[in-house]
Design an enzyme around this catalytic site. Structure first.
Site, short mmCIF file in Angstrom:
data_model
loop_
_atom_site.label_atom_id
_atom_site.label_comp_id
_atom_site.label_asym_id
_atom_site.label_seq_id
_atom_site.Cartn_x
_atom_site.Cartn_y
_atom_site.Cartn_z
CE LYS A 185 -4.32 0.82 2.46
NZ LYS A 185 -4.96 0.67 3.77
CB VAL A 186 2.38 3.36 -2.32
CG1 VAL A 186 3.37 2.20 -2.32
CG2 VAL A 186 1.56 3.36 -3.60
#
Ligand code: E4P
Length: 217
Positions: free
Chosen positions: A83-84
């Site tokens: 997750k960014v």
């Protein structure tokens, strides 16, 4: 529509998995802090419960360090989805990871333009936060409609993962719009089962069954 549980609580994840409803799990740094667990350990444990994607979020703000964190996280299991945040460095990381065959969930999306950028960067999932939009006095579900329209216009394969889901109406609207996934706290997923007429119906059947004096077992 796939159902992801937005939690790092192991017992709740196991409970939902037993219903057959669980298609994956999302976590974030706040949920890890709330669980009181070690990030790597709890992520590994979650990957052992579901075969679906398990989102684990990087905390670095620059691309190089995000990549190092992602390398550690993706080594946990093949189902880890990195997750960014929706920033320039986040999308550089998204491009590098997806080109390398790693799933990426681009988080903290609050506009359709941001969702367009994430799709162009090859994101596996885009996470628009509907509840936080509502909290801010804007309609989160309109954002989902816009993203669905734009992704369909251009045939983007990025899955729309409705996040920051707070209640059953968010779930219903997501399904109506055709979102690919929604992630919600287990409490919200469980409340989807509730209907006053179901409870009333069970009570009525049981009362009549009592009158028969019979037992199935
Ligand atoms: C999504 O992946 C996020 O973890 C989450 O849905 C955020 O929800 P909140 O706005 O209730 O914190």
């Amino acid at each position: 529509m796939k159902f992801f549980a937005d939690t790092a609580e192991i017992d709740e994840i196991k409970d939902l998995a037993a219903t057959g409803l669980l298609d994956g799990v999302t976590t974030n740094p706040s949920l890890i802090a709330k669980s009181g667990r070690d990030f790597m350990e709890v992520t590994k444990e979650i990957c052992g419960i579901t075969d679906g994607p398990v989102s684990a979020e990087v905390v670095a703000l620059d691309h190089a360090t995000m990549m190092k964190e992602a390398d550690k996280l993706r080594a946990i299991a093949e189902t880890v989805c990195i997750k960014v945040p929706l920033t320039i460095d986040g999308l550089k990381t998204c491009k590098a990871l997806t080109e390398d065959g790693t799933m990426v969930n681009v988080t903290l999306c609050f506009s359709a333009n941001q969702a367009l950028l994430a799709a162009k960067a090859g994101a596996s999932f885009i996470s628009p936060f509907v509840g936080r939009h509502d909290d801010n006095g804007t309609n989160g579900m309109e954002l989902i409609e816009d993203i669905r329209l734009i992704y369909d216009n251009y045939g983007f394969e990025t899955e729309i993962l409705v996040a920051s889901v707070r209640h059953v109406t968010h779930v219903l609207e997501s399904a109506r719009i055709g979102a690919d996934v929604m992630t919600a706290p287990p409490k919200v997923i469980k409340s989807l089962f509730n209907h006053v007429l179901t409870e009333k119906g069970i009570a009525g059947f049981l009362a009549d069954w009592e009158k028969t004096g019979q037992s199935i077992l």
